[in-house]
Design an enzyme around this catalytic site. Sequence first.
Site, PDB file in Angstrom:
ATOM      1  N   HIS A   1      43.516  33.925  -8.759  1.00 50.19           N
ATOM      2  CA  HIS A   1      44.294  34.639  -9.776  1.00 50.19           C
ATOM      3  C   HIS A   1      45.533  33.841 -10.165  1.00 50.19           C
ATOM      4  CE1 HIS A   1      42.593  38.659  -7.993  1.00 50.19           C
ATOM      5  NE2 HIS A   1      41.642  37.859  -8.467  1.00 50.19           N
TER       6      HIS A   1
ATOM      7  N   HIS B   1      37.273  40.270 -15.477  1.00 54.43           N
ATOM      8  CA  HIS B   1      37.844  39.757 -14.233  1.00 54.43           C
ATOM      9  C   HIS B   1      36.992  38.629 -13.668  1.00 54.43           C
ATOM     10  CE1 HIS B   1      40.507  39.736 -10.812  1.00 54.43           C
ATOM     11  NE2 HIS B   1      39.426  39.492 -10.078  1.00 54.43           N
TER      12      HIS B   1
ATOM     13  N   ASP C   1      38.339  34.992 -12.646  1.00 56.19           N
ATOM     14  CA  ASP C   1      38.043  34.276 -11.393  1.00 56.19           C
ATOM     15  C   ASP C   1      37.479  32.882 -11.676  1.00 56.19           C
ATOM     16  OD1 ASP C   1      38.902  36.270  -9.693  1.00 56.19           O
ATOM     17  OD2 ASP C   1      36.907  37.070  -9.281  1.00 56.19           O
TER      18      ASP C   1
ATOM     19  N   HIS D   1      32.614  32.839  -6.511  1.00 59.39           N
ATOM     20  CA  HIS D   1      33.441  31.694  -6.107  1.00 59.39           C
ATOM     21  C   HIS D   1      32.622  30.543  -5.521  1.00 59.39           C
ATOM     22  CE1 HIS D   1      36.937  34.058  -6.975  1.00 59.39           C
ATOM     23  NE2 HIS D   1      36.616  34.971  -6.075  1.00 59.39           N
TER      24      HIS D   1
END
Length: 283
Positions: free
Chosen positions: A76, A233, A237, A260
Amino acid sequence: MARRTIASEITTDGVALHAGRNIRMTLAPAPADTGIVFRRSDLDGAEFSARYDRVTETRLGTVIGEGDVRVGVIEHLMAAIAGAEIDDLIVTLDGPEPPILDGDALSYLDLIARAGTRALRGIRNAVRVLRRVEVKDSDAMAALVPADRLEFDFDIAFDSAAIGKQHMNWLFSAEGFRNDIAPARTFGFIHELEALNKAGLARGASLVNTLAIDGDTVVNASLLRFADEFVRHKILDAFGDMALAGGPLIARFEGHKSGHALNNALLHALFSNPANFEIVTAG
């Protein structure tokens, strides 16, 4: 285009998402070509650069480190730094993560705005993708494709009706990031919380900083800022993870259920072959 840093030092504090304790964070100006550096003041000032090849873990957040020193949940903050087009910065923490603040990138972006920015005597380089690079894991996929500007095309699918299927195509601009992506909060599932807490994770998650999903319901739906906040969101990311490339990307990111781990694998794949990219002057 000149490199940029912040104009003045600024400090904030707040609870860490996983560690669950208060963390003090200071952002400080840095000379040209420093890059983004994380420093642990609680560990004798140990520091390392924020780069894709420093990523040590990707479970529920991107963790970077060197030796025994780690800093987690940086995506973030990295998204906010990239969104503000900051190239050189020192981030000092007295604990293992930046404070989660509102669970978005807007909180960090506002912090950077309060500090101001200034140009440095240095050339800002970018990474231009020259040919498609793709990684997969089961039905998840992430790719970087040649393009004129940084763009994200992302879709997600969850069994919960609170999320369902969502898709968004977004072309980067600093203003667009502030308005369309940075406000999107992180989210999590109530049924996973107890197991995460026992594993020492999500101890700082709350109904203030995390969109909580219970079955097919968003428990704190009053915090929703967008109807499709979840895919926004996920773009946030991915944007933060791509900021570990060492410079802004000129490419289209295509993501399908990517997280991720896959985002980081994509950067490793990109830089594994010099024919995949070239370094150019940004702007």
